[in-house]
Design an enzyme around this catalytic site. Sequence first.
Site, PDB file in Angstrom:
ATOM      1  CG  HIS A 156      44.174  44.672  27.037  1.00 23.85           C
ATOM      2  ND1 HIS A 156      44.594  42.998  27.471  1.00 23.85           N
ATOM      3  CD2 HIS A 156      43.717  44.812  28.421  1.00 23.85           C
ATOM      4  CE1 HIS A 156      44.161  43.141  28.288  1.00 23.85           C
ATOM      5  NE2 HIS A 156      43.557  43.873  29.000  1.00 23.85           N
ATOM      6  CG  ASP A 190      39.777  45.018  22.257  1.00 27.68           C
ATOM      7  OD1 ASP A 190      39.033  45.319  23.106  1.00 27.68           O
ATOM      8  OD2 ASP A 190      40.774  45.290  23.201  1.00 27.68           O
ATOM      9  CD  GLN A 192      38.447  49.821  29.146  1.00 33.23           C
ATOM     10  OE1 GLN A 192      37.680  50.271  29.791  1.00 33.23           O
ATOM     11  NE2 GLN A 192      38.678  48.797  30.128  1.00 33.23           N
ATOM     12  CE  LYS A 206      36.970  45.082  30.371  1.00 31.14           C
ATOM     13  NZ  LYS A 206      38.467  45.169  31.954  1.00 31.14           N
ATOM     14  CB  CYS A 216      46.806  44.493  30.676  1.00 33.11           C
ATOM     15  SG  CYS A 216      46.360  42.780  31.916  1.00 33.11           S
TER      16      CYS A 216
HETATM   17  N1  PMP Z   1      40.828  44.369  25.796  1.00 36.68           N
HETATM   18  C1  PMP Z   1      41.172  46.091  26.713  1.00 36.68           C
HETATM   19  C2  PMP Z   1      41.125  47.125  26.405  1.00 36.68           C
HETATM   20  C3  PMP Z   1      40.376  45.730  28.218  1.00 36.68           C
HETATM   21  O1  PMP Z   1      40.413  46.701  28.958  1.00 36.68           O
HETATM   22  C4  PMP Z   1      40.342  44.419  28.514  1.00 36.68           C
HETATM   23  C5  PMP Z   1      39.861  44.696  30.018  1.00 36.68           C
HETATM   24  N2  PMP Z   1      40.919  44.723  30.906  1.00 36.68           N
HETATM   25  C6  PMP Z   1      40.514  43.431  27.477  1.00 36.68           C
HETATM   26  C7  PMP Z   1      41.251  43.938  26.369  1.00 36.68           C
HETATM   27  C8  PMP Z   1      40.774  41.765  28.137  1.00 36.68           C
HETATM   28  O2  PMP Z   1      39.377  41.807  28.312  1.00 36.68           O
HETATM   29  P1  PMP Z   1      38.494  40.282  28.915  1.00 36.68           P
HETATM   30  O3  PMP Z   1      39.012  40.786  30.280  1.00 36.68           O
HETATM   31  O4  PMP Z   1      37.362  40.172  28.739  1.00 36.68           O
HETATM   32  O5  PMP Z   1      39.950  39.155  28.684  1.00 36.68           O
END
Ligand code: PMP
Length: 422
Positions: free
Chosen positions: A134, A210, A213, A236, A376
């Site tokens: 991401h 990270d 997910q 999430k 993203c």
């Molecule tokens: N990493 C991953 C794999 C994500 O799916 C996301 C959220 N789409 C993020 C980072 C960013 O998370 P946050 O919305 O808490 O900034």
Amino acid sequence: FSGAELARLRNDFPILTVPGRSGEPIAYFDAAATSQKPQCVIDSLVQFYGGQNAAVNRGTHLLGDLATTEFENAREAVAHYLGAQPEGLIWTKNATEALNLLAYSLSAPQSTARTAGFKPLGPGDEICITRLEHHANLVPWQEACKRTGAKLTWLEATEDGRLDPQNFERINERTRILAFTHVSNVTGALSPVADLVARAKAVGAVTVLDSCQSTAHGPFNFRELDVDFAVASSHKMLGPTGIGALIARPELVDQLPPFLTGGAMVTWVEMDSATFHEGPAGFEAGSQPVAQAVGWARACEYLQLVGPERIAAHEHALGEELLAGLLEIPGLRLLGPTTMEQRAAVFAFALPGIHPHDVGQLLDSKDVAVRVGHHCAIPLHQHFGVRSSARASVSLTNTSAEVDRLLAAIVETQRFFGGTNV
Ligand code: PMP
């Protein structure tokens, strides 16, 4: 879950009764973007603001004490749920900020008020990420490289969007940091965490996971995963927006120089200097996200009560159904592994000749909510040779009937746009 259990669970989520555009309840397949909230989480915010709200750590009045206790109890509850220690859990505004904190602190020059236990990065050093990341776990490392002269390297993905241990020789003696996702938010691919950690340890690299997910979709244990750092996101995980966390092995917290500075993170300030708190407080500048922490803790308690193993089993079973259905749709291109053993229930797909935005809109007209765009993760879409995709992600409240609705709506979308050979 049995049918009755799932019905009871769904009753906990008031939003699941909100009618969609055609009047049917919305089949929500967008939990990978943000999860829906059970009533107990919503109530915890109301209760906090109605009965305990005050600034924390200014303990001269009862409400301040109550709020401080709630805030620190929340740290303990969230840390406990994630298999971490509260002394290693730093609140941030989201996972993106947690990754920025880390990338900034690990790339700071040694001249800080803290013991810098981490040799400064410089030319000749490498930060290794992966094709799957991401942007939140990519751009901050690009910036860290710019600041320090270190080189950004990455592990490539396989054709079906996985990480392959065969390619791990990219992680070498020059690698100082290895940052990778636990589960891809596009392909759903599960990373071989143990292999990556072993390889990083062999070359002495710091590991950053990270886990945005993964934490809401099954058992998660920071200690057992054996990484140095992980990031998580409340929104999430059935919790409120506006809060995330950097989780660290506690002994590493005081080796990081501060990121955001100002009030609340200092122990003393002179006109030309300041000293900083030890522990997580040294990174939590300004007024804290107290209600959000309370709500996140409540969400963790809820997930624990439902049972992480049972959530994983439910999502896996629905994932099997959805995967089988997607693979049967002529012309549909799945961006990701084709077996549930290699993936979580996050399915990005493309329908050749039909723009993902149109797919999203058609599904929306049938009250099926999916995400469209690049999620993203532009470099990963480039890997697949597409600009964007539609993505359906499963969560604990989805049902088999919803999976059927989703699949039927995709087929209907193809029909609407003239079949597969537009
Ligand atoms: N990493 C991953 C794999 C994500 O799916 C996301 C959220 N789409 C993020 C980072 C960013 O998370 P946050 O919305 O808490 O900034």
